[in-house]
Design a protein around this motif. Structure first.
Motif, mmCIF file in Angstrom:
data_model
loop_
_atom_site.group_PDB
_atom_site.id
_atom_site.type_symbol
_atom_site.label_atom_id
_atom_site.label_comp_id
_atom_site.label_asym_id
_atom_site.label_seq_id
_atom_site.Cartn_x
_atom_site.Cartn_y
_atom_site.Cartn_z
ATOM 1 N N UNK A 82 0.860 -1.174 0.000
ATOM 2 C CA UNK A 82 0.000 0.000 0.000
ATOM 3 C C UNK A 82 0.900 1.230 0.000
ATOM 4 N N UNK A 83 0.856 1.980 -1.089
ATOM 5 C CA UNK A 83 1.745 3.130 -1.219
ATOM 6 C C UNK A 83 1.425 4.202 -0.179
ATOM 7 N N UNK A 84 2.456 4.714 0.470
ATOM 8 C CA UNK A 84 2.308 5.781 1.441
ATOM 9 C C UNK A 84 3.410 6.817 1.189
ATOM 10 N N UNK A 85 3.235 8.043 1.645
ATOM 11 C CA UNK A 85 4.282 9.048 1.478
ATOM 12 C C UNK A 85 5.572 8.624 2.180
ATOM 13 N N UNK A 86 6.682 9.113 1.694
ATOM 14 C CA UNK A 86 7.967 8.785 2.317
ATOM 15 C C UNK A 86 8.001 9.271 3.754
#
Length: 287
Positions: free
Chosen positions: A281-285
């Motif tokens: 699940x892509x999340x901000x760095x």
């Protein structure tokens, strides 16, 4: 069956073949010479090539080489280029088999297996690339194995060496393509060579005796190998192609096994698809 891009007239190519004095390497050497090509035959012991040197004066250069010695590899490749002026087909055929259960391997044995089958091919590939890049042409053929398709009991470290060879070679193919250099991974099935008779075995752990007995029974009932000349005929078709494949299977048994293994993997991946997809699940760095 027609081979994509195959041509009947190819002129005199220059081959560099490791492990050229026996088994598949010897068969490849004989086939290339019979086609009118020139060959650099490299091996730890080149005396078995004496008869071919005599029969093909000026067209077979036999050079002693231990492919695990990187400096020696670069030196021998330089001598080959100096002698014939170019290289067209490079066959990384030198190999060894260390047989035994994974638990049984000593550090020395494990490293030795990788030194020959992986690092030897890596050193040769590195050594020939400057010449092939300068030419803007060439074909590197990496001799893998049925062991490169999957891991099997008693040949785990052998498979590890071939997996490493194939992973490196896939990257090499993508890197070298811009220079007009082709790479093919050849995965042979069984051939009547001395690979098995000259293999090194681990000290058996009694815990695996029942598995060894089962394997011995399977091999006795179903092991049918072929003449190396058939592999050499396939090799000649491969290098005559203007559009060679990244991978080439040799033999019906290894062909069918490759599809079976691929299907098993795809079925397993599909069965665990939900778990696989949920793990991303892509999340901000992170800050």
């Amino acid at each position: 069956m027609e081979t994509s891009g195959a041509t009947e007239s190819h002129g005199s190519r220059v081959w560099f073949i490791t492990g050229a004095s026996r088994g598949l390497g010897r068969a490849f050497t004989e086939a290339a010479l019979s086609a009118g090509d020139r060959v650099v035959g490299a091996a730890r012991d080149v005396s078995p090539l004496d008869d071919l040197v005599a029969r093909h004066p000026g067209r077979l250069l036999a050079l002693r080489l231990d492919v695990t010695d990187r400096a020696a590899v670069f030196d021998v490749v330089a001598k080959a280029v100096q002698h014939f002026g170019r290289l067209d087909v490079v066959v990384n055929n030198a190999g060894a088999l260390f047989a035994g259960m994974v638990e049984e391997f000593t550090e020395t044995q494990a490293r030795a297996q990788l030194e020959v089958n992986f690092f030897g091919a890596l050193w040769v590939s590195q050594a020939v690339l400057p010449q092939l890049r300068a030419q803007g042409s060439g074909h590197i053929v990496q001799i893998s194995s049925i062991g490169g398709l999957g891991g099997f009991p008693s040949t785990g470290l052998y498979s590890a060496s071939k997996f490493a060879l194939e992973g490196m070679s896939e990257a090499l193919a993508a890197e070298a393509a811009q220079f007009g250099v082709k790479v093919t991974i050849v995965q042979p099935g069984g051939y009547w060579t001395d690979l098995y008779t000259s293999s090194t075995a681990t000290v058996p752990n009694p815990s695996y005796d029942s598995l060894r007995d089962e394997l011995a029974k399977q091999w006795a009932e179903g092991s049918i190998d072929s003449e190396p000349q058939l592999a050499a005929e396939a090799m000649m078709k491969l290098v005559a192609s203007d559009d060679p494949p990244l991978r080439l299977l040799l033999g019906s048994m290894v062909y069918d096994l490759a599809f079976d293994i691929a299907k098993q993997r795809m079925d397993t991946w599909a069965g665990w698809e939900e778990v696989s997809r949920a793990a991303e699940k892509a999340v901000p760095a992170p800050k």
